[in-house]
Design an enzyme around this catalytic site. Sequence first.
Site, mmCIF file in Angstrom:
data_model
loop_
_atom_site.group_PDB
_atom_site.id
_atom_site.type_symbol
_atom_site.label_atom_id
_atom_site.label_comp_id
_atom_site.label_asym_id
_atom_site.label_seq_id
_atom_site.Cartn_x
_atom_site.Cartn_y
_atom_site.Cartn_z
ATOM 1 N N SER A 69 0.797 -1.233 0.000
ATOM 2 C CA SER A 69 0.000 0.000 0.000
ATOM 3 C C SER A 69 0.832 1.286 0.000
ATOM 4 C CB SER A 69 -0.952 0.010 1.200
ATOM 5 O OG SER A 69 -2.029 -0.874 0.985
ATOM 6 N N LYS A 72 0.045 3.808 -2.642
ATOM 7 C CA LYS A 72 -0.986 4.841 -2.550
ATOM 8 C C LYS A 72 -0.397 6.234 -2.337
ATOM 9 C CE LYS A 72 -4.417 1.516 -1.048
ATOM 10 N NZ LYS A 72 -4.220 0.371 -0.175
ATOM 11 N N SER A 129 -6.342 3.487 4.062
ATOM 12 C CA SER A 129 -5.618 2.684 3.065
ATOM 13 C C SER A 129 -6.604 1.906 2.195
ATOM 14 C CB SER A 129 -4.624 1.728 3.728
ATOM 15 O OG SER A 129 -3.682 1.242 2.795
ATOM 16 N N LYS A 231 2.835 6.588 5.382
ATOM 17 C CA LYS A 231 1.999 5.474 4.934
ATOM 18 C C LYS A 231 2.594 4.130 5.310
ATOM 19 C CE LYS A 231 -1.653 4.135 2.665
ATOM 20 N NZ LYS A 231 -1.685 2.943 3.566
#
Length: 392
Positions: A69, A72, A129, A231
């Site tokens: 992720s 992202k 997320s 993140k």
Amino acid sequence: MKRLNIMQKTILNIILPTLFLITFAVCTQAKILIPAPPNLAATAWILIDANTGKVLIESNADLQLPPASLTKIMTSYIVAKDIENGRVSADDKVPVSVKAWKMGGSRMFIQEGTKVSLSDLLEGVIVSSGNDASVALAEYIAGSESAFADIMNQQASLMGMTGTYYSNSTGWPDDDHVTTARDLAFLSRALINEYPLQYSIYANKYFKFNGIDQTNRNSLLWRDSSVDGLKTGHTEEAGYCLVASASRKGMRLISVVMGAKSKASRAQESQKLLAYGFRYYETNKIHSAGDVVKEGSTVWYGVVDKINLITPKDIYVTIPQGSKEELKSNIILSSAIEAPITETQELGRMSVALDDEILIDFPIFAENDVDEAGVLERLWDSLQMMFNGMME
């Protein structure tokens, strides 16, 4: 006489050594010895200064790995860029497709057939997320997720992310979907510096949508008040990953840890990097935009004989703690300065070095425009330049 001898002994045995120690301390207290960087329990990592881009620590930083992720970050960067350029608006209502609704993994729980504000989807990508939110945004911006992936790859190429290839907007496992710790660090730096409003969302600890409360998976937001992003990521292939950023005393660092063994480990290893960087390095502003760095440079063929040279922007360097006084500057002019001259005209370059390592090199410009002189003044300057051996 005996008393005088005692005083002399006191001076020699106590006061002078004390003065020596004080002098030694003053001369050395600013200089901090830097130990070897920490060795982390992860596959790859890097630590950079967000302002200067200086790499402080790295290991396997160019190794291509699945980003999970962390993908992202690029998804949110492209959305932020489109908002900035007016191609989309935070208030836009984005339709939710069947594909977006059916996405597995982490989700913000949007419903097929509904419309959700772009701002909510962006927060769902960053805080929750949400794979579903990522696909919905990708389809809205590019028409399909595959087309959005093409945009991601084009953007990565423009940013010099040579170790990165995107297959999707989420980080869903794909053999071709890879990036590097270095690419992630500099992508994050771009997001922070170019789109601070969108970056501020990364500090949000909670996000509530459709009656469902979700918590930001970046546990450092609770452990360290200086951390305000970025993140997390996890898949079986990628392991546990974390890109973190923290700001202390005007210095911002970005750490990337990839391939840690657990959630706790990725947070702990990230803290090691940040602690090391803040403890042993500092970022200094050595010039402000418009600072005169060279006074009275000779101008030929101009209505004035001298001109000041200035820096075009704020200049920062990241250096070991206590080494600011050891910085050395050097200016090299491109050639003889001849009118007419404009403020935007590069007249030379200035470099700043520490221990013979050039830390930064940047152009310098004229402080003011300089018009060309009359015929007689130009002729006189030509004769002077010829006699001084300055003409070819």
